[in-house]
Design a protein around this motif. Sequence first.
Motif, PDB file in Angstrom:
ATOM      1  N   VAL A  16       0.856  -1.184   0.000  1.00  0.00           N
ATOM      2  CA  VAL A  16       0.000   0.000   0.000  1.00  0.00           C
ATOM      3  C   VAL A  16       0.892   1.234   0.000  1.00  0.00           C
ATOM      4  N   MET A  17       0.694   2.102  -0.996  1.00  0.00           N
ATOM      5  CA  MET A  17       1.451   3.351  -1.104  1.00  0.00           C
ATOM      6  C   MET A  17       0.499   4.515  -0.870  1.00  0.00           C
ATOM      7  N   ARG A  18       0.971   5.493  -0.101  1.00  0.00           N
ATOM      8  CA  ARG A  18       0.178   6.693   0.181  1.00  0.00           C
ATOM      9  C   ARG A  18       0.757   7.880  -0.576  1.00  0.00           C
ATOM     10  N   GLN A  19      -0.114   8.610  -1.250  1.00  0.00           N
ATOM     11  CA  GLN A  19       0.251   9.846  -1.944  1.00  0.00           C
ATOM     12  C   GLN A  19      -0.378  10.994  -1.170  1.00  0.00           C
ATOM     13  N   SER A  20       0.474  11.899  -0.662  1.00  0.00           N
ATOM     14  CA  SER A  20      -0.038  13.061   0.060  1.00  0.00           C
ATOM     15  C   SER A  20       0.608  14.320  -0.506  1.00  0.00           C
ATOM     16  N   PRO A  21      -0.034  15.476  -0.323  1.00  0.00           N
ATOM     17  CA  PRO A  21       0.530  16.713  -0.868  1.00  0.00           C
ATOM     18  C   PRO A  21       1.901  17.026  -0.263  1.00  0.00           C
ATOM     19  N   GLY A  22       2.799  17.535  -1.094  1.00  0.00           N
ATOM     20  CA  GLY A  22       4.124  17.917  -0.636  1.00  0.00           C
ATOM     21  C   GLY A  22       4.072  19.209   0.164  1.00  0.00           C
ATOM     22  N   VAL A  23       5.137  19.479   0.886  1.00  0.00           N
ATOM     23  CA  VAL A  23       5.171  20.678   1.719  1.00  0.00           C
ATOM     24  C   VAL A  23       6.098  21.747   1.150  1.00  0.00           C
ATOM     25  N   GLY A  39      -1.728 -12.035   1.507  1.00  0.00           N
ATOM     26  CA  GLY A  39      -2.612 -12.796   0.629  1.00  0.00           C
ATOM     27  C   GLY A  39      -3.308 -11.980  -0.434  1.00  0.00           C
ATOM     28  N   ALA A  40      -2.785 -10.812  -0.764  1.00  0.00           N
ATOM     29  CA  ALA A  40      -3.431  -9.937  -1.743  1.00  0.00           C
ATOM     30  C   ALA A  40      -3.322 -10.502  -3.158  1.00  0.00           C
ATOM     31  N   ALA A  41      -4.326 -10.183  -3.950  1.00  0.00           N
ATOM     32  CA  ALA A  41      -4.298 -10.548  -5.366  1.00  0.00           C
ATOM     33  C   ALA A  41      -3.416  -9.550  -6.108  1.00  0.00           C
ATOM     34  N   ASP A  42      -3.105  -9.857  -7.356  1.00  0.00           N
ATOM     35  CA  ASP A  42      -2.306  -8.936  -8.164  1.00  0.00           C
ATOM     36  C   ASP A  42      -3.060  -7.630  -8.355  1.00  0.00           C
ATOM     37  N   ALA A  43      -2.308  -6.533  -8.366  1.00  0.00           N
ATOM     38  CA  ALA A  43      -2.908  -5.213  -8.573  1.00  0.00           C
ATOM     39  C   ALA A  43      -1.855  -4.290  -9.160  1.00  0.00           C
ATOM     40  N   SER A  44      -2.333  -3.248  -9.806  1.00  0.00           N
ATOM     41  CA  SER A  44      -1.437  -2.239 -10.353  1.00  0.00           C
ATOM     42  C   SER A  44      -2.025  -0.867 -10.064  1.00  0.00           C
ATOM     43  N   TRP A  45      -1.600  -0.283  -8.972  1.00  0.00           N
ATOM     44  CA  TRP A  45      -2.008   1.057  -8.553  1.00  0.00           C
ATOM     45  C   TRP A  45      -3.529   1.189  -8.460  1.00  0.00           C
ATOM     46  N   LYS A  46      -4.130   0.216  -7.808  1.00  0.00           N
ATOM     47  CA  LYS A  46      -5.576   0.240  -7.587  1.00  0.00           C
ATOM     48  C   LYS A  46      -5.869   1.206  -6.434  1.00  0.00           C
ATOM     49  N   GLU A  56      -4.587   6.482  -1.138  1.00  0.00           N
ATOM     50  CA  GLU A  56      -3.866   5.245  -0.881  1.00  0.00           C
ATOM     51  C   GLU A  56      -4.148   4.272  -2.009  1.00  0.00           C
ATOM     52  N   PHE A  57      -3.076   3.629  -2.472  1.00  0.00           N
ATOM     53  CA  PHE A  57      -3.147   2.718  -3.614  1.00  0.00           C
ATOM     54  C   PHE A  57      -2.605   1.356  -3.220  1.00  0.00           C
ATOM     55  N   HIS A  58      -3.203   0.323  -3.775  1.00  0.00           N
ATOM     56  CA  HIS A  58      -2.585  -1.006  -3.740  1.00  0.00           C
ATOM     57  C   HIS A  58      -1.669  -1.012  -4.960  1.00  0.00           C
ATOM     58  N   ALA A  59      -0.390  -0.693  -4.723  1.00  0.00           N
ATOM     59  CA  ALA A  59       0.546  -0.459  -5.823  1.00  0.00           C
ATOM     60  C   ALA A  59       0.878  -1.727  -6.583  1.00  0.00           C
TER      61      ALA A  59
END
Length: 192
Positions: A16-23, A39-46, A56-59
Amino acid sequence: MGVVYPESQSARLGVVMRQSPGVTPWAKWVWRATAVLPGAADASWKLLRESDGVSEFHASTHNLELFVSDAEAYAHELQATTPSVYVILREVEGARTDKKPIHVLKVTVSPYEAQDYCDSGEEIVERVPMPASVLHWVTAFVDRHYENEPFVKRRRNELRTDRTQAGIGDARIAQLSDVYRAPTPIQSEEVE
């Protein structure tokens, strides 16, 4: 599925990747690994969730592989205050900051392997708290394959080397005193 080695186990972990505004004006977005999904299934930036400019993305999903040869490293990680999964990331060259500028290379629970990636300077290594199910799985693996070797202090042999003198200084230099003597002061001529 990756290559299966003897005496190894693997499990799928989603990152899991989090994208937040820069400062700062130079960084429009800040990207951080925040969790792993056992146990996650395959994903691409879901996209998982979005709120107040933070997404937040399932990268991606990767195999977490455990090897018997690395059991000592896993045991070391389990002794940490908060056992972690290390997410190895690499910046994508030429990617715009509003796109996905991070590529997830792999996940590991070996602090030694994570340190090797830190030393290269090409990757970003982020610690993510280890989920309870992964903690139990890694603990069972370590219990089954790791045996702590007790420290054994080396004992000296019976040879006494303090009773004979091997010689004074360097044997190639003939002199009566030690060659490693302190220099003597040079007498300077007084000018009147």
